[in-house]
Write a protein that holds these residues in place. Structure first.
Motif, PDB file in Angstrom:
ATOM      1  N   SER A 233      -1.128  -9.953 -27.061  1.00  9.13           N
ATOM      2  CA  SER A 233      -1.129  -9.710 -28.694  1.00  9.13           C
ATOM      3  C   SER A 233       0.241  -8.865 -29.028  1.00  9.13           C
ATOM      4  O   SER A 233       0.307  -8.764 -30.234  1.00  9.13           O
ATOM      5  N   ASN A 235       4.650  -8.560 -29.020  1.00 11.15           N
ATOM      6  CA  ASN A 235       5.849  -9.154 -29.527  1.00 11.15           C
ATOM      7  C   ASN A 235       6.060 -10.755 -28.978  1.00 11.15           C
ATOM      8  O   ASN A 235       5.879 -11.437 -29.344  1.00 11.15           O
ATOM      9  N   GLN A 238       2.759 -13.008 -29.639  1.00 16.43           N
ATOM     10  CA  GLN A 238       2.940 -13.142 -31.170  1.00 16.43           C
ATOM     11  C   GLN A 238       3.876 -14.298 -31.413  1.00 16.43           C
ATOM     12  O   GLN A 238       3.660 -15.269 -32.261  1.00 16.43           O
ATOM     13  N   GLN A 242       3.695 -17.989 -32.452  1.00 15.62           N
ATOM     14  CA  GLN A 242       4.189 -18.405 -33.975  1.00 15.62           C
ATOM     15  C   GLN A 242       5.016 -19.770 -33.468  1.00 15.62           C
ATOM     16  O   GLN A 242       4.954 -20.797 -34.117  1.00 15.62           O
ATOM     17  N   LEU A 254      -5.870 -15.317 -28.071  1.00 21.71           N
ATOM     18  CA  LEU A 254      -4.826 -14.239 -27.659  1.00 21.71           C
ATOM     19  C   LEU A 254      -5.854 -12.990 -27.246  1.00 21.71           C
ATOM     20  O   LEU A 254      -6.900 -13.182 -27.082  1.00 21.71           O
ATOM     21  N   ASN A 272      -0.277 -19.352 -38.605  1.00 20.86           N
ATOM     22  CA  ASN A 272       0.513 -18.197 -38.827  1.00 20.86           C
ATOM     23  C   ASN A 272       0.131 -16.884 -39.503  1.00 20.86           C
ATOM     24  O   ASN A 272       0.604 -15.849 -39.445  1.00 20.86           O
ATOM     25  N   ILE A 275      -1.338 -14.937 -37.105  1.00 25.80           N
ATOM     26  CA  ILE A 275      -0.516 -14.146 -36.408  1.00 25.80           C
ATOM     27  C   ILE A 275       0.068 -12.915 -37.196  1.00 25.80           C
ATOM     28  O   ILE A 275       0.076 -11.902 -36.584  1.00 25.80           O
ATOM     29  N   ILE A 278      -2.380 -10.105 -36.883  1.00 25.15           N
ATOM     30  CA  ILE A 278      -2.329  -9.518 -35.786  1.00 25.15           C
ATOM     31  C   ILE A 278      -1.240  -8.559 -35.792  1.00 25.15           C
ATOM     32  O   ILE A 278      -1.155  -7.554 -35.132  1.00 25.15           O
ATOM     33  N   ALA A 279      -0.233  -9.191 -36.155  1.00 24.75           N
ATOM     34  CA  ALA A 279       1.006  -8.167 -36.108  1.00 24.75           C
ATOM     35  C   ALA A 279       0.957  -6.942 -36.907  1.00 24.75           C
ATOM     36  O   ALA A 279       1.235  -5.852 -36.436  1.00 24.75           O
ATOM     37  N   LYS A 282      -1.243  -4.603 -34.724  1.00 30.10           N
ATOM     38  CA  LYS A 282      -0.466  -3.801 -33.679  1.00 30.10           C
ATOM     39  C   LYS A 282       0.195  -2.711 -34.035  1.00 30.10           C
ATOM     40  O   LYS A 282       0.193  -1.874 -33.177  1.00 30.10           O
TER      41      LYS A 282
END
Length: 480
Positions: A233, A235, A238, A242, A254, A272, A275, A278-279, A282
């Motif tokens: 999960s 870069n 992700q 995407q 993921l 998206n 994601i 999740i970004a 993180k």
């Protein structure tokens, strides 16, 4: 081999990477067609230089903390050492030597003038404050700055080292060296005139999907509608997810170090918006288990591979050896026909042997006139080369004192991944001992909707990278 093993002792990750290359070379016709290149083997498996050092820094409570720092400068035959820095408690010399060794051939595959290296520390950034991470990065660079430079060794990010850490590291380097050597680190920010490259954060994930698209095109298939399992999960995961979503694929999973997040219903896959959540998660070092959404099932302590009822494509994007032979078996049972690595050496040796056996079985079924379902595997040194490719493009932009538009970088990335695929296919058809019959040489030549044998991308990538580096070493007289 016995001499090489005695030299290195017990370094399991490095030995796995080394033995895979040697197996590809000795089981192919490389040394029959170019016997002089065999002289390179004892040299190329030995790093040109290994630097280890103490890193002392102060935590927020005023305590003195000590970590180990490393830089493995493995091979500079075709350019300055190039490879990331990894900050993770698992870091040791075996892991960094495996990563640096893989980097030699991965970098050669890009077609760009960069050698292979890797570095990092057993420092764990999880749970550390920004100030602690800054102090560690400054202490780490206090020693590393002596050994790097735009034409010598160009580190980048890796696990635990993102844009923030690269900024701290570059700031320390600039103060210590008293010069603005923009090309000494890649993965820099694109804001504030900091000479980074657009598409660098996305590059490994996007490049992975571009490589997969070439594999699918070879099979006369399209990525739209394919059920895709992704691990990791960070870069890579992700941006791979995407890109899959934007191309119309269905992202099923993921994961992180604590477990896997899997969709309950493929009709309600990752989006998206998921994601983006999740970004953000993180960035603050959170876990996927925090995501409270009834569309997903959280599987603590597990990887996604054995928990999917239907999957077409699996993309390991977390860390080394995350995909084992029993995982491959479970994936194939669920319908998986393509596995491509977004992580470095994401599959164990047993998994690679199983996947290659499945590919050979498919080719044999074609010869018998009773084709079974295809199966194809792409190793990380080929399929995840997009990150280092754009790092090298960042170096080119730094040399020009300019920043290319995102569209230009993305186009260059797509072209590089296509070239890696085509060169791996061509090399496999020339050097491997398999009777592949009618092999499509490149995506540009595929004009008919015909079934073709599947060449070994493992051997194709390994041999392509080796021949380029070995010939450069021959020209430089690095064998004597």
């Amino acid at each position: 081999m016995s001499e090489i093993e005695f030299t290195h002792g017990i370094e399991p990750e490095f030995e796995q990477a080394r033995d895979e290359i040697i197996k590809s070379l000795t089981e192919s016709r490389v040394f029959e067609l170019e016997p002089e290149l065999k002289k390179c083997l004892p040299v190329i498996v030995e790093p040109e230089r290994v630097i280890s050092f103490r890193v002392t820094w102060e935590d927020d409570q005023g305590n003195c903390r000590v970590n180990r720092g490393y830089r493995v400068q493995f091979n500079s035959a075709i350019g300055p050492y190039k490879g990331g820095l990894r900050f993770h408690p698992s870091v040791n010399l075996s892991i960094l030597k495996f990563l640096g060794f893989e980097q030699i051939f991965k970098n050669a595959l890009t077609g760009l003038p960069i050698g292979g290296g890797k570095g990092g520390s057993d420092f764990d950034p999880h749970g550390k404050s920004d100030n602690e991470i800054r102090r560690f990065c400054q202490a780490f660079m206090t020693e590393l700055h002596r050994h790097i430079g735009a034409d010598i060794d160009v580190p980048a990010g890796d696990i635990g080292v993102g844009g923030r850490e690269v900024g701290f590291l570059y700031g320390a380097y600039k103060r210590l060296q008293q010069k603005r050597d923009f090309g000494v680190l890649t993965g820099k920010d694109t804001r504030f005139g900091l000479n980074g490259s657009f598409i660098r954060p996305e590059a490994t994930g996007y490049g992975l999907i571009y490589f997969v698209q070439n594999m699918l095109a070879y099979l006369n298939q399209d990525i739209k509608g394919k059920y895709c399992a992704v691990s990791g999960s960070g870069n890579v995961a992700q941006f791979a997810a995407q890109k899959l979503i934007n191309l119309g694929a269905v992202v099923l999973s993921l994961s992180d170090s604590r477990g896997a997040l899997v969709v309950k219903d493929p009709a309600k896959p990752f989006t998206n918006e998921d994601i983006a959540v999740i970004a953000e998660l993180k960035v603050r070092k959170g876990s996927l288990e925090e995501i409270k959404d009834d569309r997903f099932t959280w599987l603590p302590g597990q990887r996604p591979w054995k928990n999917l009822k239907k999957v077409d494509i699996a993309l390991p994007c977390a860390t080394q050896n995350e995909n084992d032979a029993d995982d491959v078996e479970a994936l194939v049972k669920a319908g998986c026909f393509l596995i491509a690595e977004g992580s470095n050496m994401g599959s164990t040796d047993a998994a690679v042997q199983k996947m290659e056996a499945l590919r050979v079985a498919y080719n044999e079924s074609l010869k018998a006139g009773k084709p079974v379902a295809p199966f194809w595997y792409a190793p990380g040194k080929a399929s995840n080369a997009g990150g280092v490719a754009v790092s090298a493009l960042e170096m080119a932009q730094n040399s020009q004192r300019m920043t290319w538009a995102p569209e230009r970088v993305d186009t260059e990335l797509n072209s590089i991944m296509t070239n890696i695929f085509n060169n791996s296919v061509d090399t496999a058809s020339k050097y491997t001992r398999e009777d592949l019959g009618s092999v499509v040489k490149s995506s540009a030549e595929k004009t008919e909707n015909k079934v073709s044998a599947l060449p070994s991308l493992v051997q194709g990538a390994n041999i392509t990278g080796f021949i380029k580096v070995a010939n450069a070493m021959k020209v430089h007289a690095d064998w004597w």
